[in-house]
Design a protein around this motif. Sequence first.
Motif, PDB file in Angstrom:
ATOM      1  N   LEU A   1      12.618  -4.148  -9.644  1.00 11.57           N
ATOM      2  CA  LEU A   1      11.229  -4.419  -9.266  1.00 11.57           C
ATOM      3  C   LEU A   1      11.075  -5.791  -8.621  1.00 11.57           C
ATOM      4  O   LEU A   1      10.195  -5.988  -7.780  1.00 11.57           O
ATOM      5  N   LYS A   2      11.932  -6.724  -8.998  1.00 12.20           N
ATOM      6  CA  LYS A   2      11.897  -8.058  -8.392  1.00 12.20           C
ATOM      7  C   LYS A   2      12.146  -7.973  -6.882  1.00 12.20           C
ATOM      8  O   LYS A   2      11.605  -8.759  -6.110  1.00 12.20           O
ATOM      9  N   HIS A   3      12.921  -6.985  -6.450  1.00 10.67           N
ATOM     10  CA  HIS A   3      13.255  -6.833  -5.038  1.00 10.67           C
ATOM     11  C   HIS A   3      12.384  -5.804  -4.321  1.00 10.67           C
ATOM     12  O   HIS A   3      12.558  -5.590  -3.122  1.00 10.67           O
ATOM     13  N   TYR A   4      11.466  -5.165  -5.051  1.00  3.84           N
ATOM     14  CA  TYR A   4      10.563  -4.194  -4.437  1.00  3.84           C
ATOM     15  C   TYR A   4       9.651  -4.934  -3.463  1.00  3.84           C
ATOM     16  O   TYR A   4       9.137  -6.011  -3.762  1.00  3.84           O
ATOM     17  N   LYS A   5       9.434  -4.356  -2.297  1.00  2.00           N
ATOM     18  CA  LYS A   5       8.657  -5.017  -1.240  1.00  2.00           C
ATOM     19  C   LYS A   5       7.163  -5.101  -1.540  1.00  2.00           C
ATOM     20  O   LYS A   5       6.455  -5.902  -0.943  1.00  2.00           O
ATOM     21  N   GLY A   6       6.660  -4.268  -2.443  1.00  4.44           N
ATOM     22  CA  GLY A   6       5.240  -4.263  -2.759  1.00  4.44           C
ATOM     23  C   GLY A   6       4.981  -4.812  -4.153  1.00  4.44           C
ATOM     24  O   GLY A   6       5.854  -5.387  -4.798  1.00  4.44           O
ATOM     25  N   LYS A   7       3.759  -4.606  -4.608  1.00  2.00           N
ATOM     26  CA  LYS A   7       3.395  -5.014  -5.963  1.00  2.00           C
ATOM     27  C   LYS A   7       3.953  -4.003  -6.954  1.00  2.00           C
ATOM     28  O   LYS A   7       4.024  -2.811  -6.652  1.00  2.00           O
ATOM     29  N   ALA A   8       4.323  -4.494  -8.139  1.00  2.00           N
ATOM     30  CA  ALA A   8       4.872  -3.603  -9.154  1.00  2.00           C
ATOM     31  C   ALA A   8       4.522  -4.121 -10.538  1.00  2.00           C
ATOM     32  O   ALA A   8       4.281  -5.313 -10.733  1.00  2.00           O
ATOM     33  N   ALA A   9       4.488  -3.192 -11.491  1.00  2.00           N
ATOM     34  CA  ALA A   9       4.252  -3.523 -12.898  1.00  2.00           C
ATOM     35  C   ALA A   9       5.111  -2.597 -13.751  1.00  2.00           C
ATOM     36  O   ALA A   9       5.571  -1.555 -13.286  1.00  2.00           O
TER      37      ALA A   9
END
Length: 176
Positions: A64-72
Amino acid sequence: GQDGFVWQRTAAEMTALRVGGTSDHLPTLQQALDLVDGRVPMVVELKGVPGQDEGLVESVGEMLKHYKGKAAIMSFDHWLIRDFPKHAPGIPGGLTAYGNDVKLIEAHFAMLAHDIAFASYAAGDLPNRFVSFVRERLKMPVITWTVLDQPAVDLTFRYADQMTFEGFEPDLVQVA
């Protein structure tokens, strides 16, 4: 169509499974993140098994740290939530919860000490003092799960901020 537990299978075995008798296959989390490619926010629910989920939060946090968008991330599992700040820093974490009895509500209150950013609560268990406290005193968002019909939509928007839904198109929902 297969019996067993996810932790008993390899990623290759899981991705070979077909979804609901279709020709579709399960993606890995990384494949799903790559497919969505940051176009929408992602919320990933972690479901652990004590003794079988070592490194789960760390692995998901890294993806998730490398996901291009917002994440939770969110979970029912308190032992995983306790790992969110250490292994998924900077990623909003949430408590998935249910119930109205004193023991469950007190356990939910205890999770507030672990820097959660939101709660996801069973729609049928609203209203309750935990959800009221979280929304009114802490100004923390609450999502409901799983909303299946208009009465649950009405309940959601009376006591929560958003919903996890199934079986209908949310654009067609009339919010009271």
